[in-house]
Each structure stands twice: as C-alpha cells, then as structure tokens.
Design a protein around this motif. Sequence first.
Motif, PDB file in Angstrom:
ATOM      1  N   ARG A  71       0.808  -1.221   0.000  1.00 28.93           N
ATOM      2  CA  ARG A  71       0.000   0.000   0.000  1.00 28.93           C
ATOM      3  C   ARG A  71       0.841   1.271   0.000  1.00 28.93           C
ATOM      4  O   ARG A  71       0.294   2.368   0.127  1.00 28.93           O
ATOM      5  N   MET A  72       2.147   1.098  -0.123  1.00 29.77           N
ATOM      6  CA  MET A  72       3.050   2.257  -0.162  1.00 29.77           C
ATOM      7  C   MET A  72       3.768   2.383  -1.502  1.00 29.77           C
ATOM      8  O   MET A  72       4.475   3.355  -1.744  1.00 29.77           O
ATOM      9  N   GLU A  73       3.604   1.391  -2.356  1.00 28.59           N
ATOM     10  CA  GLU A  73       4.290   1.397  -3.642  1.00 28.59           C
ATOM     11  C   GLU A  73       3.331   1.801  -4.765  1.00 28.59           C
ATOM     12  O   GLU A  73       2.136   1.522  -4.696  1.00 28.59           O
ATOM     13  N   GLY A  74       3.895   2.420  -5.795  1.00 26.86           N
ATOM     14  CA  GLY A  74       3.101   2.775  -6.970  1.00 26.86           C
ATOM     15  C   GLY A  74       1.950   3.709  -6.625  1.00 26.86           C
ATOM     16  O   GLY A  74       2.034   4.573  -5.754  1.00 26.86           O
ATOM     17  N   GLY A  75       0.847   3.516  -7.321  1.00 29.99           N
ATOM     18  CA  GLY A  75      -0.319   4.363  -7.120  1.00 29.99           C
ATOM     19  C   GLY A  75      -0.937   4.224  -5.749  1.00 29.99           C
ATOM     20  O   GLY A  75      -1.591   5.161  -5.259  1.00 29.99           O
ATOM     21  N   TRP A  76      -0.733   3.095  -5.096  1.00 25.04           N
ATOM     22  CA  TRP A  76      -1.306   2.905  -3.768  1.00 25.04           C
ATOM     23  C   TRP A  76      -0.665   3.821  -2.729  1.00 25.04           C
ATOM     24  O   TRP A  76      -1.280   4.152  -1.723  1.00 25.04           O
ATOM     25  N   GLY A  77       0.568   4.230  -2.979  1.00 27.14           N
ATOM     26  CA  GLY A  77       1.203   5.185  -2.080  1.00 27.14           C
ATOM     27  C   GLY A  77       0.471   6.515  -2.085  1.00 27.14           C
ATOM     28  O   GLY A  77       0.330   7.168  -1.046  1.00 27.14           O
ATOM     29  N   VAL A  78      -0.027   6.910  -3.250  1.00 27.75           N
ATOM     30  CA  VAL A  78      -0.807   8.150  -3.368  1.00 27.75           C
ATOM     31  C   VAL A  78      -2.115   8.014  -2.582  1.00 27.75           C
ATOM     32  O   VAL A  78      -2.523   8.945  -1.872  1.00 27.75           O
ATOM     33  N   VAL A  79      -2.775   6.849  -2.715  1.00 28.65           N
ATOM     34  CA  VAL A  79      -4.023   6.620  -1.986  1.00 28.65           C
ATOM     35  C   VAL A  79      -3.775   6.648  -0.481  1.00 28.65           C
ATOM     36  O   VAL A  79      -4.571   7.204   0.287  1.00 28.65           O
ATOM     37  N   SER A  80      -2.646   6.073  -0.040  1.00 32.83           N
ATOM     38  CA  SER A  80      -2.307   6.079   1.389  1.00 32.83           C
ATOM     39  C   SER A  80      -2.145   7.504   1.898  1.00 32.83           C
ATOM     40  O   SER A  80      -2.622   7.847   2.994  1.00 32.83           O
ATOM     41  N   LEU A  81      -1.472   8.338   1.100  1.00 32.83           N
ATOM     42  CA  LEU A  81      -1.292   9.738   1.493  1.00 32.83           C
ATOM     43  C   LEU A  81      -2.629  10.476   1.512  1.00 32.83           C
ATOM     44  O   LEU A  81      -2.923  11.231   2.455  1.00 32.83           O
ATOM     45  N   LEU A  82      -3.460  10.230   0.505  1.00 28.26           N
ATOM     46  CA  LEU A  82      -4.783  10.858   0.460  1.00 28.26           C
ATOM     47  C   LEU A  82      -5.638  10.432   1.650  1.00 28.26           C
ATOM     48  O   LEU A  82      -6.412  11.232   2.188  1.00 28.26           O
ATOM     49  N   LEU A  83      -5.476   9.175   2.048  1.00 26.43           N
ATOM     50  CA  LEU A  83      -6.256   8.679   3.186  1.00 26.43           C
ATOM     51  C   LEU A  83      -5.921   9.460   4.451  1.00 26.43           C
ATOM     52  O   LEU A  83      -6.819   9.825   5.223  1.00 26.43           O
ATOM     53  N   ILE A  84      -4.643   9.721   4.667  1.00 29.56           N
ATOM     54  CA  ILE A  84      -4.237  10.487   5.845  1.00 29.56           C
ATOM     55  C   ILE A  84      -4.837  11.892   5.802  1.00 29.56           C
ATOM     56  O   ILE A  84      -5.331  12.412   6.811  1.00 29.56           O
ATOM     57  N   ILE A  85      -4.809  12.499   4.619  1.00 33.29           N
ATOM     58  CA  ILE A  85      -5.331  13.866   4.478  1.00 33.29           C
ATOM     59  C   ILE A  85      -6.853  13.891   4.614  1.00 33.29           C
ATOM     60  O   ILE A  85      -7.416  14.684   5.388  1.00 33.29           O
ATOM     61  N   ILE A  86      -7.527  13.009   3.876  1.00 33.27           N
ATOM     62  CA  ILE A  86      -8.996  13.028   3.825  1.00 33.27           C
ATOM     63  C   ILE A  86      -9.614  12.472   5.098  1.00 33.27           C
ATOM     64  O   ILE A  86     -10.604  13.011   5.607  1.00 33.27           O
ATOM     65  N   ARG A  87      -9.017  11.410   5.622  1.00 36.28           N
ATOM     66  CA  ARG A  87      -9.606  10.714   6.788  1.00 36.28           C
ATOM     67  C   ARG A  87      -9.284  11.412   8.095  1.00 36.28           C
ATOM     68  O   ARG A  87     -10.074  11.371   9.040  1.00 36.28           O
ATOM     69  N   PHE A  88      -8.104  12.061   8.159  1.00 37.43           N
ATOM     70  CA  PHE A  88      -7.686  12.662   9.425  1.00 37.43           C
ATOM     71  C   PHE A  88      -7.503  14.180   9.356  1.00 37.43           C
ATOM     72  O   PHE A  88      -8.156  14.920  10.083  1.00 37.43           O
ATOM     73  N   ALA A  89      -6.626  14.638   8.452  1.00 36.14           N
ATOM     74  CA  ALA A  89      -6.239  16.053   8.484  1.00 36.14           C
ATOM     75  C   ALA A  89      -7.420  16.995   8.257  1.00 36.14           C
ATOM     76  O   ALA A  89      -7.611  17.962   9.008  1.00 36.14           O
ATOM     77  N   VAL A  90      -8.228  16.731   7.222  1.00 36.47           N
ATOM     78  CA  VAL A  90      -9.346  17.630   6.914  1.00 36.47           C
ATOM     79  C   VAL A  90     -10.369  17.668   8.051  1.00 36.47           C
ATOM     80  O   VAL A  90     -10.737  18.755   8.529  1.00 36.47           O
ATOM     81  N   PRO A  91     -10.881  16.497   8.543  1.00 35.43           N
ATOM     82  CA  PRO A  91     -11.830  16.572   9.672  1.00 35.43           C
ATOM     83  C   PRO A  91     -11.217  17.197  10.921  1.00 35.43           C
ATOM     84  O   PRO A  91     -11.901  17.916  11.657  1.00 35.43           O
ATOM     85  N   TYR A  92      -9.934  16.934  11.154  1.00 34.93           N
ATOM     86  CA  TYR A  92      -9.279  17.477  12.348  1.00 34.93           C
ATOM     87  C   TYR A  92      -9.303  19.000  12.327  1.00 34.93           C
ATOM     88  O   TYR A  92      -9.757  19.643  13.284  1.00 34.93           O
ATOM     89  N   PHE A  93      -8.818  19.584  11.244  1.00 33.64           N
ATOM     90  CA  PHE A  93      -8.734  21.043  11.184  1.00 33.64           C
ATOM     91  C   PHE A  93     -10.113  21.687  10.973  1.00 33.64           C
ATOM     92  O   PHE A  93     -10.328  22.839  11.375  1.00 33.64           O
ATOM     93  N   ALA A  94     -11.029  20.957  10.368  1.00 32.36           N
ATOM     94  CA  ALA A  94     -12.381  21.511  10.167  1.00 32.36           C
ATOM     95  C   ALA A  94     -13.171  21.567  11.468  1.00 32.36           C
ATOM     96  O   ALA A  94     -14.072  22.398  11.611  1.00 32.36           O
ATOM     97  N   LEU A  95     -12.835  20.696  12.431  1.00 32.17           N
ATOM     98  CA  LEU A  95     -13.618  20.613  13.667  1.00 32.17           C
ATOM     99  C   LEU A  95     -12.840  21.003  14.919  1.00 32.17           C
ATOM    100  O   LEU A  95     -13.387  20.942  16.022  1.00 32.17           O
ATOM    101  N   VAL A  96     -11.578  21.399  14.769  1.00 28.86           N
ATOM    102  CA  VAL A  96     -10.763  21.665  15.955  1.00 28.86           C
ATOM    103  C   VAL A  96     -11.215  22.919  16.699  1.00 28.86           C
ATOM    104  O   VAL A  96     -11.161  22.978  17.932  1.00 28.86           O
ATOM    105  N   ALA A  97     -11.704  23.916  15.991  1.00 27.03           N
ATOM    106  CA  ALA A  97     -12.147  25.157  16.642  1.00 27.03           C
ATOM    107  C   ALA A  97     -13.478  24.943  17.362  1.00 27.03           C
ATOM    108  O   ALA A  97     -14.348  24.224  16.865  1.00 27.03           O
TER     109      ALA A  97
END
Length: 394
Positions: free
Chosen positions: A284-310
């Motif tokens: 899940r870190m090689e090829g195109g799956w590495g991109v999906v793994s990075l997107l998962l961190i951003i979409i699943r964690f970073a966006v909800p975190y910063f959208a709801l932290v305040a």
Amino acid sequence: MSKFQLDYVKKPIPAKVTMIGLVLFLIGAGILAAGFASDHVRAAFNMNIIYMFLLSVGVGSIFIVALEYIAGAVWSVPFRRVNEVNAGIFWILPLLAIPLIFNMHDMFHWTHKEAVEGDKFLTQKAPYLNESFFYIRSAAFFFLMILFYTLFTRLSKKQDTTGEGKLTGRAIKMSAMFLPIFGIGVTIMSIDWIMSLEPHWFSTIFGVYYFSGSLLTGLALLTFIAITLHQKGYLSKYINKDHYYNFGALLFAFTNFWAYIGFSQFLLIWYSNIPEETFWYINRMEGGWGVVSLLLIIIRFAVPYFALVAQPAKSNPTRLKFMSIWIMFAHILDLYWLIMPTFSKEAPVFGWIELSLFILPAGVIILVFAIGSKNKNMLPVGDPKLQRGLEFHL
C-alpha cells in the motif's frame, strides 16, 4: 405530560425521500449488476467494500444505542430513535452478502483446497479459515445483532406508550450483556471479511481499527440526520447548539481515535519489521497505492481534524452536516484502501463500476431510514430522561 412532550408533533417522512432512496438504490444496484456481468471479480471486491461500509452503519448505530444506556447519557436521548432506525440495516445485510458468498473463491485465497494443502501457514489456520465455519460465524453475528436490535427497539417503542422507567433499567442490563458480544462479533467480522483477504497477514489491533471507523461512521450519519430532522421540524424546538456541540466534539474525538489506532498498528508492525506483517503495508506504499495512502491520511484525518478543531465549528450545523458526509466518504476510501489492493496490487482501479461504492450505500441508507421511520415517533417521548435531555446545556 411535560411541555417538551407536548412540543413534539409526529410527522411522516415525505414520500419523496423514499423515492430518492429507491432511485439511488436501483441505479447503484444496476451499475453493480452490470459490473458482475462485465468483470465479476472486480465487482465482488466492490460489493465487499459496500457490504462492510453498510455493516459499519449498523455497527456504529447499535453501539451508540447501547452506549447511551450503559453510560446513563442524557443529552443523546432525543436522538436515540434515529440510531434505532439506522440500526435496522442489519435486517438487509444478510441479503447483501449473497453475491459475496457466490464469489468467495474469487476473493479469498484460503477457500482453495489446493492452496491450503500446499501452504504450511494456511494449513495451521484452516481450523478457523474454512468456509463452513466462516458462514457459521457470520450467521451467528447477524442473529445476535438482530436479536439485540429487536429487544432494544421493542423496549424503546413500548416506553413511548407506557413511560415506564423500569424499561430503561432493562435496557441497561441488556446493554451490559450486549457490549462484550458486540466487541467479539465486530472483531470476527472485520477479520473474516477484510483481513482474511490477505490470509498470511495478521494484526491484533485490526478489529479495533475497523470498530473506530464504524463508530465514526455511525456518529456521522446520526449527526447528519439529526440536524436535518431538527431543521425540518421533525424533532423538538428545545434542541440547541449545545447538542450540536456534542456531535462535533464526538466527531472530532473519534477522528483522533481512528488516527491513533491506525498509527499504532502501522508503528508496531513497522518497528517489529517481520516480513509476514510488513508486506501488507509495503503493498500500500508502492506505486499508485502510495498516493491513496497519502490521500487517506489527508482526507480521513487532516481535513476533519482542522475543520472541527475550533470550538465554534463544533456547533455550526452547516459545517457539521458537510463534515458528516465527508467522514462517511472517507470511510469508503478507507475500506477501498483496505480491500482493493488484494484485487489490484500494482495500482488502484477506479471506473464506472466503482461509482456503485457511493450510489448504492446512499440508496440503502435512505431507504432503510425512510421505511424504518414510518409510524414511529422520531423522539422517544416516553423516556423519563427526555426532559433532561432536551434541557441539556454545557
């Protein structure tokens, strides 16, 4: 009868909601059916993602009902009926599993007798990983979930009429029995339907990982429906921004919980550096799956975190509804990341078949809610804790 009960007027959900759900369901089912005709293996993996997502809805909803009882929570009482209706999805999940059962051999390597006999590792797992026991476990899980769902909803519906406080006491005792069974059952289902796709890989925290995503999905769906119903006048006018704040706080908290469990699983496996474990992440870190793994961190964690932290964001209904949909989308992406690499190790696949991942679940959820809410109070009017729930303030 209190002013809070007098304030509530039961209204039927508009027929157009059922129609929207039916149309989405038919479109999604049509796409998936065409997918089975075109590429049945790829369609089966998509069906598994849909199945595990909808299972998350049922798992998250019924857990929140039991948690409210066992914790003695008050603020969530006005919204319990929404979770009870959403948990009705357990009735149709066994039907949705039928296409998967007919495609077991295309998805699960361990279902091939010759593969097991030639693999010492799979031979050791054979007492657990065999088709007969697999079906027994799934059947037992759904029997128990439907049993407890029926008991919870019958007590809640009866309380609407009688207003008896002792029914809450019975529900608390049932919750105490239910939660250990629930924990074991959810762990087994996640291992069976997801982790065993890669039968050589194992993780002792995987059940908790799936549970964290499921609880977050159940909370997101509850938040979206509850706020929408309140805005449309289907709940009490006494529901206030402090109730909304609790929705936002829980979404924020369990976003962090999911990230903690996900990172813990990754860190422990990567640090131990055992080939039987690390290959799963490497894929899940090689090829195109590495991109999906990075997107998962951003979409699943970073966006909800910063959208709801305040603090103000946690009680903003527009933001909460948007983030609820976002979190459910993120859970589908998470399941895609967990399941689809078994089908396509080289690169992620996304085409017209994958459109069913979003359309079919939406149709099922809307239909389940529209049908399940018929002839029901959307507020548990007989619950003795309802008044305190509506008076709730932080």
